[in-house]
Motif scaffolding. Structure first.
Motif, PDB file in Angstrom:
ATOM      1  N   ALA A 145      -7.559  -6.954  -5.354  1.00  0.00           N
ATOM      2  CA  ALA A 145      -6.398  -6.744  -6.271  1.00  0.00           C
ATOM      3  C   ALA A 145      -6.542  -5.623  -7.120  1.00  0.00           C
ATOM      4  O   ALA A 145      -7.785  -4.984  -7.353  1.00  0.00           O
ATOM      5  CB  ALA A 145      -6.373  -7.919  -7.353  1.00  0.00           C
ATOM      6  N   ASP A 146      -5.532  -4.839  -7.438  1.00  0.00           N
ATOM      7  CA  ASP A 146      -5.232  -3.860  -8.583  1.00  0.00           C
ATOM      8  C   ASP A 146      -6.221  -2.669  -8.174  1.00  0.00           C
ATOM      9  O   ASP A 146      -7.110  -2.255  -9.441  1.00  0.00           O
ATOM     10  CB  ASP A 146      -5.353  -4.424  -9.995  1.00  0.00           C
ATOM     11  N   SER A 147      -6.387  -2.072  -7.019  1.00  0.00           N
ATOM     12  CA  SER A 147      -7.352  -1.074  -6.708  1.00  0.00           C
ATOM     13  C   SER A 147      -6.950   0.238  -7.372  1.00  0.00           C
ATOM     14  O   SER A 147      -7.733   1.091  -7.406  1.00  0.00           O
ATOM     15  CB  SER A 147      -7.844  -0.726  -5.096  1.00  0.00           C
TER      16      SER A 147
ATOM     17  N   GLY B 157      -1.915  -6.817  -4.467  1.00  0.00           N
ATOM     18  CA  GLY B 157      -1.017  -6.183  -5.263  1.00  0.00           C
ATOM     19  C   GLY B 157      -1.707  -5.131  -5.882  1.00  0.00           C
ATOM     20  O   GLY B 157      -2.786  -5.092  -6.508  1.00  0.00           O
ATOM     21  N   ASP B 158      -0.849  -4.044  -6.082  1.00  0.00           N
ATOM     22  CA  ASP B 158      -1.279  -2.888  -6.951  1.00  0.00           C
ATOM     23  C   ASP B 158      -2.589  -2.281  -6.381  1.00  0.00           C
ATOM     24  O   ASP B 158      -3.358  -1.620  -7.210  1.00  0.00           O
ATOM     25  CB  ASP B 158      -1.547  -3.095  -8.434  1.00  0.00           C
ATOM     26  N   ASN B 159      -2.734  -2.580  -5.013  1.00  0.00           N
ATOM     27  CA  ASN B 159      -4.014  -1.726  -4.533  1.00  0.00           C
ATOM     28  C   ASN B 159      -3.753  -0.254  -4.336  1.00  0.00           C
ATOM     29  O   ASN B 159      -4.618   0.583  -4.484  1.00  0.00           O
ATOM     30  CB  ASN B 159      -4.308  -2.520  -3.232  1.00  0.00           C
TER      31      ASN B 159
ATOM     32  N   GLY C 221       2.872  -5.710  -5.302  1.00  0.00           N
ATOM     33  CA  GLY C 221       2.684  -5.780  -6.764  1.00  0.00           C
ATOM     34  C   GLY C 221       3.984  -4.732  -7.444  1.00  0.00           C
ATOM     35  O   GLY C 221       4.781  -4.694  -6.729  1.00  0.00           O
ATOM     36  N   ASN C 222       3.482  -4.251  -8.749  1.00  0.00           N
ATOM     37  CA  ASN C 222       4.734  -3.602  -9.390  1.00  0.00           C
ATOM     38  C   ASN C 222       4.483  -2.092  -9.091  1.00  0.00           C
ATOM     39  O   ASN C 222       5.116  -1.221  -9.291  1.00  0.00           O
ATOM     40  CB  ASN C 222       4.601  -3.892 -10.740  1.00  0.00           C
ATOM     41  N   HIS C 223       3.341  -1.687  -8.294  1.00  0.00           N
ATOM     42  CA  HIS C 223       3.118  -0.457  -7.790  1.00  0.00           C
ATOM     43  C   HIS C 223       3.281  -0.109  -6.674  1.00  0.00           C
ATOM     44  O   HIS C 223       3.160   0.854  -5.793  1.00  0.00           O
ATOM     45  CB  HIS C 223       1.610   0.059  -8.343  1.00  0.00           C
ATOM     46  N   ASP C 224       3.472  -1.022  -5.723  1.00  0.00           N
ATOM     47  CA  ASP C 224       3.449  -1.264  -4.204  1.00  0.00           C
ATOM     48  C   ASP C 224       4.399  -1.984  -3.721  1.00  0.00           C
ATOM     49  O   ASP C 224       4.147  -3.243  -4.061  1.00  0.00           O
ATOM     50  CB  ASP C 224       2.014  -1.152  -3.614  1.00  0.00           C
TER      51      ASP C 224
ATOM     52  N   SER D 244      -0.173 -15.278  -6.280  1.00  0.00           N
ATOM     53  CA  SER D 244       1.167 -14.469  -6.697  1.00  0.00           C
ATOM     54  C   SER D 244       0.419 -13.051  -7.282  1.00  0.00           C
ATOM     55  O   SER D 244      -0.559 -13.122  -7.884  1.00  0.00           O
ATOM     56  CB  SER D 244       2.206 -14.843  -7.421  1.00  0.00           C
ATOM     57  N   HIS D 245       1.166 -11.951  -7.203  1.00  0.00           N
ATOM     58  CA  HIS D 245       0.602 -10.561  -7.626  1.00  0.00           C
ATOM     59  C   HIS D 245       0.436 -10.982  -9.239  1.00  0.00           C
ATOM     60  O   HIS D 245      -0.569 -10.644  -9.727  1.00  0.00           O
ATOM     61  CB  HIS D 245       1.188  -9.540  -7.619  1.00  0.00           C
ATOM     62  N   GLY D 246       1.290 -11.444  -9.735  1.00  0.00           N
ATOM     63  CA  GLY D 246       1.278 -11.627 -11.303  1.00  0.00           C
ATOM     64  C   GLY D 246       2.251 -11.274 -12.329  1.00  0.00           C
ATOM     65  O   GLY D 246       2.236 -11.168 -13.422  1.00  0.00           O
TER      66      GLY D 246
ATOM     67  N   GLY E  41      -3.189 -11.340  -9.530  1.00  0.00           N
ATOM     68  CA  GLY E  41      -3.909 -10.031  -9.967  1.00  0.00           C
ATOM     69  C   GLY E  41      -3.423  -9.650 -11.383  1.00  0.00           C
ATOM     70  O   GLY E  41      -2.897 -10.377 -12.105  1.00  0.00           O
ATOM     71  N   HIS E  42      -2.732  -8.392 -11.125  1.00  0.00           N
ATOM     72  CA  HIS E  42      -2.194  -7.572 -12.361  1.00  0.00           C
ATOM     73  C   HIS E  42      -2.617  -7.555 -13.576  1.00  0.00           C
ATOM     74  O   HIS E  42      -2.425  -6.503 -14.056  1.00  0.00           O
ATOM     75  CB  HIS E  42      -0.870  -8.431 -12.421  1.00  0.00           C
ATOM     76  N   TYR E  43      -3.381  -8.397 -14.347  1.00  0.00           N
ATOM     77  CA  TYR E  43      -3.897  -8.256 -15.433  1.00  0.00           C
ATOM     78  C   TYR E  43      -5.369  -7.724 -15.670  1.00  0.00           C
ATOM     79  O   TYR E  43      -6.009  -7.458 -16.689  1.00  0.00           O
ATOM     80  CB  TYR E  43      -3.733  -9.750 -16.304  1.00  0.00           C
TER      81      TYR E  43
HETATM   82 MN    MN Z   1       0.300  -5.130 -11.487  1.00  0.00          MN
END
Ligand code: MN
Length: 237
Positions: free
Chosen positions: A17-19, A49-51, A87-90, A122-124, A196-198
């Motif tokens: 997550a979140d890379s 998400g957000d990788n 995610g919110n970035h991808d 979920s991504h979160g 993920g996310h946080y």
């Molecule tokens: Mn995120």
């Protein structure tokens, strides 16, 4: 349609997550290369998400920043089971990754089984964040909206990337237990939630906030039927 019973989290599954690649380090690309070479082995890869720090379909320019990682993922998806929780970035990734099982924001959470336990994934970024954020997300994921923006695309993306590069993404959140509790209220009938996310790398009761590969340099791995956090990249970073 795939049924929930068929969605099983396997022993050795990896949760990354979140890379926030490429603006916050190369860890994601390094990991993808290790998966490709067989140095890291998994039967199942969950990208949570957000990788990618900025990636979406229907725009060729934004993909130029991550072309190597995209190409490896496209190949990997033909060799191992691969899930992508947007995610919110991808987002709008199914166009880029036709052979990856992509779950967009609106279809999350997705339920999986882990040794008879019901696990919500979920991504979160869906819960406890408010209406304006929700509207913003929906607009940004609208194909027609992206098309209207196309003439300004390069300028907008360059501008956004400048801001994303400067963003401090590795922070410990105060009183995260309360947020976890609130998030859990949005899940029904689950034994475990993995998000993920946080970027917190914490287990709070039924709630697992995955480590960020960019921050903690760790990922989740299923060991003896339980998710543990592990550094996967050794001394190569
Ligand atoms: Mn995120």
């Amino acid at each position: 349609m795939e049924s929930e019973e068929q969605r099983e989290i396997k022993e050795g599954a990896l949760f990354v997550a979140d890379s926030h690649y490429p603006h916050h380090g190369d860890a994601f690309l390094i990991l993808l290369k290790k998966l490709q070479s067989g140095e890291v082995i998994t039967p199942q890869l969950f990208l949570m998400g957000d990788n990618f720090d900025l990636l979406f379909g229907y725009n060729a320019y934004v993909q130029t920043f991550s072309s190597e990682a995209i190409a490896i993922l496209q190949k990997l998806s033909k060799q191992i089971e691969l899930y992508y929780f947007e995610g919110n970035h991808d987002f709008m990734l199914s166009k880029i990754f036709p052979t990856i099982k992509v779950y967009p924001r609106e279809s999350q959470p997705i339920m999986f089984n882990l040794n008879g336990q019901r696990v919500g994934l979920s991504h979160g970024d869906r819960y406890a964040l408010g209406f304006t954020y929700d509207l913003y997300c929906r607009l940004l994921r609208n194909r027609y909206f992206i098309t209207i923006l196309r003439p300004f695309g390069k300028w907008l993306i360059d501008n956004r990337i400048d801001k994303l590069k400067k963003k401090k993404i590795c922070q410990t959140m105060e009183q995260f237990e309360y947020r976890a509790e609130k998030i859990l209220q949005s899940y029904h009938n689950v034994d475990l939630v993995i998000e993920g996310h946080y970027h917190q790398a914490r287990v709070i009761g039924k709630y697992i906030s995955l480590p960020s590969l960019a921050c903690q340099k760790e990922a989740g791995v299923i060991h003896n039927g339980k998710l543990v956090f592990e550094p996967l990249l050794g001394s190569s970073l």
